[in-house]
Design an enzyme around this catalytic site. Structure first.
Site, PDB file in Angstrom:
ATOM      1  N   ASP A   1       0.817  -1.215   0.000  1.00 10.94           N
ATOM      2  CA  ASP A   1       0.000   0.000   0.000  1.00 10.94           C
ATOM      3  C   ASP A   1       0.853   1.267   0.000  1.00 10.94           C
ATOM      4  O   ASP A   1       2.003   1.258   0.420  1.00 10.94           O
ATOM      5  CB  ASP A   1      -0.877   0.047   1.266  1.00 10.94           C
ATOM      6  CG  ASP A   1      -1.816  -1.143   1.364  1.00 10.94           C
ATOM      7  OD1 ASP A   1      -2.177  -1.713   0.315  1.00 10.94           O
ATOM      8  OD2 ASP A   1      -2.182  -1.512   2.502  1.00 10.94           O
TER       9      ASP A   1
ATOM     10  N   TYR B   1       4.704 -10.247   7.712  1.00 11.56           N
ATOM     11  CA  TYR B   1       4.519  -8.803   7.858  1.00 11.56           C
ATOM     12  C   TYR B   1       4.758  -8.410   9.310  1.00 11.56           C
ATOM     13  O   TYR B   1       4.497  -9.202  10.231  1.00 11.56           O
ATOM     14  CB  TYR B   1       3.077  -8.398   7.517  1.00 11.56           C
ATOM     15  CG  TYR B   1       2.764  -8.321   6.049  1.00 11.56           C
ATOM     16  CD1 TYR B   1       3.016  -7.162   5.334  1.00 11.56           C
ATOM     17  CD2 TYR B   1       2.203  -9.410   5.382  1.00 11.56           C
ATOM     18  CE1 TYR B   1       2.712  -7.081   3.976  1.00 11.56           C
ATOM     19  CE2 TYR B   1       1.899  -9.331   4.015  1.00 11.56           C
ATOM     20  CZ  TYR B   1       2.159  -8.163   3.329  1.00 11.56           C
ATOM     21  OH  TYR B   1       1.857  -8.080   1.985  1.00 11.56           O
TER      22      TYR B   1
END
Lengths: 245, 245
Positions: free
Chosen positions: B53, B111
């Protein structure tokens, strides 16, 4: 009048250093003073523990100012952190005796210097460490630190012009820690001359890289010739960690 | 033709995310492709392991590209890090079998999400963590993580529109570590849907803050209604750590 002490953290990247100059917008001192003016409606000058260079950082800079404001300490803390830019944070607001002076009363300081020592650069720490990819001899650097510890005339390791003030300082400790590719140097002492940590660091690194011999340290203590020391490493690896009173 | 795999670290602050858009100057993919063009004189499209993102970071994004260039791997590595902007670093250049595909061959990903959990903000980590000053109940957050681990339909925890593709994923582990004021969440799984880590994190934090009950997790697995989950936390706390093949 109240005497307020601030403990301040800042990312120095966008600033011309601590000390207010003509353009107060670009100094840490100027930013803090303008928030105090907003907060107290008084025109106040704050006293820092000492200057920090353009681009250098602080995790625990100390400063004091006098005010007639009756605002509670926790309200001041909230006010500072609401109105200061995000890269300047007031961590503590303390009430001090009238005679406390953030510069005159300093007993010692701790600085850190970070070196990114890897053939591959770092995307995240590039403004908070000095990129130095050459191989470094830890034993030689440790020996250099041992030589620097103690009470010495550090005139040759500073950017000072000739001065009548004493250039003798005591370094209590210099330590080196490695975490992955990052080398973390810590300096503790009773005081540091202008650019002294950055010139000491440049000298330690050049000794570690084999570019300078260990013996230069003794020579510089004797001759006080700054040109014989290592380069002044960049300010963006330097952090003022703590001021001792 | 050679098939080259890159391992890439980037600070996403200045970018619109991984994927090249019209204005390639503002995406990580675009920046890397333009350096490859300089390097090989070929017009090459690189394949990333997946998008990240706008504002999100990576410590180990993976990508591959095919080239006729005969440049040695270590020369490529040096070329990338000389010509890429300082906030994008190529950490590894590897030679892969012809059929290796950075997206199709992904076996899993890790992540990290960082939360600055303190009444006082941080000057240094403000673009690399989410500032969440409320008190958090570690036991409740740990219980939330336990519920999320395993094979589930995560449709209700994603920003996906209705899709025919499977929204079932397996989360192998979610861990929480505190270091001072910083909470570090790690997610390991076989794949993550669009904005899934950020919505899971928002849900875990709201459970920890007492704003949501633990039971909502079971409800969302059942009803798949995204609105019942927590807010999507900001991208700037998110790091793609590693891609497993």
């Amino acid at each position: 009048m109240r005497n307020i002490k601030l403990t301040i953290e800042y990312d120095g990247k966008r600033y011309l250093g601590w000390q207010r100059l003509g353009d107060s917008e670009k100094t840490i001192q100027g930013k803090i003073e303008s928030v105090i003016e907003q907060m107290t409606n008084e025109k106040i000058e704050i006293i820092g523990s000492g200057r920090t260079d353009a681009g250098a950082h602080a995790k625990g800079q100390a400063a004091n100012f006098k005010t007639n404001s009756e605002m509670a300490r926790n309200e001041m803390l909230a006010f500072f952190n609401r109105y200061l830019p995000g890269d300047i944070v007031v961590k503590k607001v303390e009430e001090m005796p009238e005679r406390f002076h953030a510069r005159y009363n300093v007993k010692g300081k701790q600085y850190s210097y970070y070196v990114w020592n890897d053939p591959i650069p770092t995307a995240f720490e590039r403004y908070h460490s000095f990129y130095f990819p050459q191989t470094l001899d830890m034993d030689k650097m440790t020996a250099a630190c041992e030589k620097l510890i103690g009470k010495h005339d550090f005139a040759g390791f500073s950017a000072l012009k000739k001065t009548k003030k004493s250039t003798t300082r005591t370094i209590d400790d210099i330590s080196i820690e490695r975490e992955g590719s990052m080398l973390h140097f810590t300096f503790v002492g009773d005081g540091f001359l202008h650019k002294m940590v950055r010139i000491l660091m440049g000298t330690i690194l050049e000794i570690g890289a084999g570019k300078l011999e260990l013996i230069v340290i003794d020579e510089i203590f004797e001759t006080k010739v700054r040109e014989n020391a290592g380069e002044t490493v960049p300010a963006h690896g330097l952090f003022l960690d703590e001021v001792y009173y």
